[in-house]
Design an enzyme around this catalytic site. Structure first.
Site, PDB file in Angstrom:
ATOM      1  N   MET A  19       1.043  -1.136  -0.110  1.00  0.00           N
ATOM      2  CA  MET A  19       0.043   0.129  -0.046  1.00  0.00           C
ATOM      3  C   MET A  19       0.979   1.278  -0.264  1.00  0.00           C
ATOM      4  SD  MET A  19      -3.192  -1.005   2.117  1.00  0.00           S
ATOM      5  CE  MET A  19      -2.740  -0.690   3.795  1.00  0.00           C
ATOM      6  N   HIS A  60       9.572  -3.578   3.430  1.00  0.00           N
ATOM      7  CA  HIS A  60       8.994  -3.692   2.213  1.00  0.00           C
ATOM      8  C   HIS A  60      10.256  -4.101   1.282  1.00  0.00           C
ATOM      9  CE1 HIS A  60       5.658  -0.947   3.464  1.00  0.00           C
ATOM     10  NE2 HIS A  60       5.178  -2.001   3.125  1.00  0.00           N
ATOM     11  N   GLN A 106     -10.349  -2.441   2.695  1.00  0.00           N
ATOM     12  CA  GLN A 106      -9.762  -3.365   3.905  1.00  0.00           C
ATOM     13  C   GLN A 106      -9.762  -2.333   5.018  1.00  0.00           C
ATOM     14  OE1 GLN A 106      -5.950  -4.056   1.705  1.00  0.00           O
ATOM     15  NE2 GLN A 106      -4.897  -3.724   3.809  1.00  0.00           N
ATOM     16  N   ASP A 127       2.356  -9.300   9.330  1.00  0.00           N
ATOM     17  CA  ASP A 127       0.906  -9.522   9.274  1.00  0.00           C
ATOM     18  C   ASP A 127       0.553 -11.054   9.313  1.00  0.00           C
ATOM     19  OD1 ASP A 127       0.124  -6.770   8.616  1.00  0.00           O
ATOM     20  OD2 ASP A 127       1.351  -6.974   7.235  1.00  0.00           O
ATOM     21  N   SER A 173       4.424   0.773   8.250  1.00  0.00           N
ATOM     22  CA  SER A 173       4.243   2.172   7.629  1.00  0.00           C
ATOM     23  C   SER A 173       3.441   2.793   8.578  1.00  0.00           C
ATOM     24  CB  SER A 173       3.529   2.037   6.515  1.00  0.00           C
ATOM     25  OG  SER A 173       3.700   1.150   5.372  1.00  0.00           O
ATOM     26  N   ARG A 174       2.762   2.458   9.722  1.00  0.00           N
ATOM     27  CA  ARG A 174       1.978   3.239  11.073  1.00  0.00           C
ATOM     28  C   ARG A 174       2.989   3.509  11.743  1.00  0.00           C
ATOM     29  NH1 ARG A 174      -2.579  -0.308   9.361  1.00  0.00           N
ATOM     30  NH2 ARG A 174      -3.974   0.732   8.370  1.00  0.00           N
TER      31      ARG A 174
HETATM   32  O1  PAF Z   1      -0.007  -6.018   3.923  1.00  0.00           O
HETATM   33  C1  PAF Z   1      -0.428  -4.824   3.109  1.00  0.00           C
HETATM   34  O2  PAF Z   1       0.120  -3.880   2.840  1.00  0.00           O
HETATM   35  C2  PAF Z   1      -1.968  -5.128   2.363  1.00  0.00           C
HETATM   36  O3  PAF Z   1      -2.833  -5.689   3.243  1.00  0.00           O
HETATM   37  C3  PAF Z   1      -1.823  -5.820   0.868  1.00  0.00           C
HETATM   38  C4  PAF Z   1      -1.562  -7.088   0.940  1.00  0.00           C
HETATM   39  C5  PAF Z   1      -0.907  -4.951   0.140  1.00  0.00           C
HETATM   40  C6  PAF Z   1      -3.416  -5.737   0.450  1.00  0.00           C
HETATM   41  O4  PAF Z   1      -3.807  -4.451   0.240  1.00  0.00           O
END
Ligand code: PAF
Length: 287
Positions: free
Chosen positions: A30, A37, A61, A157, A193-194
């Protein structure tokens, strides 16, 4: 590095690459990219001939009171980082490209959604109703757009990764899912990111989450306390450190159900609020 914003252009480019015999690795994001990342990108590069990274802040989401509007959008900086990382393709579609229905109904841009039962009920699924349906729907849409050979997701996650693995298995989606380890700051805080919402003092405070997870892991490994006692004491410790605890759960690492004493592979999952910022982390262990 090529930046593409339409599905048609993406599929045309990828068809040409596939004709040259190239395998495709995919890292969905995102945006607001950090070192975590980039480590997913590194993993993808090792496993595939070319790497596509998507940048798309997925509205479906986010809950009604969550941070969709304020979610940090840092497209230029993200592209610079990805270029340095020698990513081949950045796929950055608009909301309307991904959800044509968004123009007419923002609250229901897609009539179809992908729902993975059971695994999405507890932990983050219990606190964020609809969140995982939004994730599985966008991830399956992105898989259909990119048609990758492999896709990389972060273990931070943990529940998301488990749900995506199960979705791919249940729906026979022809992609290998790779889980990449959590990257942490020097103080132990899981990269996210948060974290960008936190001041330096709050980041130092937030490192407490990992310390409590490690403490819990040690207690379980040494069989000093029962699961319930560990959970209760961890919640107390986190609360005393200034967090509002959403959950702190010891679960079976595969099913994500409440852990039984006979389980050997466990995961400890935590979500806490520091002010308004919701942070998650986890740790796995074998006993
Ligand atoms: O983990 C994330 O950043 C998001 O949940 C994803 C997998 C890109 C889906 O929008």
């Amino acid at each position: 590095m090529i930046i593409i914003d339409t599905i048609q252009a993406l599929q045309k480019t990828l068809a040409e690459k596939r004709q040259q015999g190239k395998s495709v690795g995919f890292v969905p994001t995102m945006g607001n990219l950090h070192q975590g990342h980039l480590s997913l990108v590194d993993t993808a590069k090792k496993q595939a001939d070319l790497v596509v990274v998507s940048i798309f802040v997925n509205p479906t989401q986010f809950g009604p009171n969550e941070d969709f509007d304020s979610y940090p959008r840092t497209f230029e900086e993200d592209c610079e980082k990805l270029d340095q990382q020698e990513v081949d393709i950045v796929f950055a579609p608009s909301i309307e490209e991904v959800y044509p229905g968004f123009k007419t109904d923002k609250t229901k841009p897609s009539l179809t959604s992908v729902h993975v039962a059971e695994l999405g009920k507890s932990h983050c699924g219990a606190s964020r109703p609809g969140h995982f349906d939004g994730v599985t729907t966008i991830v399956s849409k992105l898989f259909n757009m990119v048609r990758p050979d492999i896709a990389v997701f972060g273990q931070k996650d943990y529940q998301q990764l488990a749900i995506i693995r199960r979705m791919v298995q249940d729906l026979n989606i022809p992609v290998d899912i790779i889980g990449a380890p959590i990257l942490r700051e020097d103080n132990g805080l899981a990269m996210s990111s948060r974290n960008g919402y936190l001041s330096q003092a709050e980041k130092d405070q937030a490192a407490g989450i990992h310390r409590v997870l490690q403490w819990a892991k040690e207690q379980l490994e040494s069989h000093k306390l029962s699961f319930d006692d560990v959970e209760q004491s961890a919640v107390k410790q986190l609360t005393e450190q200034g967090f509002r605890v959403d959950y702190f759960n010891i679960a079976n690492a595969e099913t994500l159900q409440v852990a039984e004493t006979s389980d050997t592979n466990l995961v400890i999952l935590a979500a806490v609020f520091l002010g308004k910022v919701r942070l998650i982390d986890n740790i796995t262990l074998t006993i």
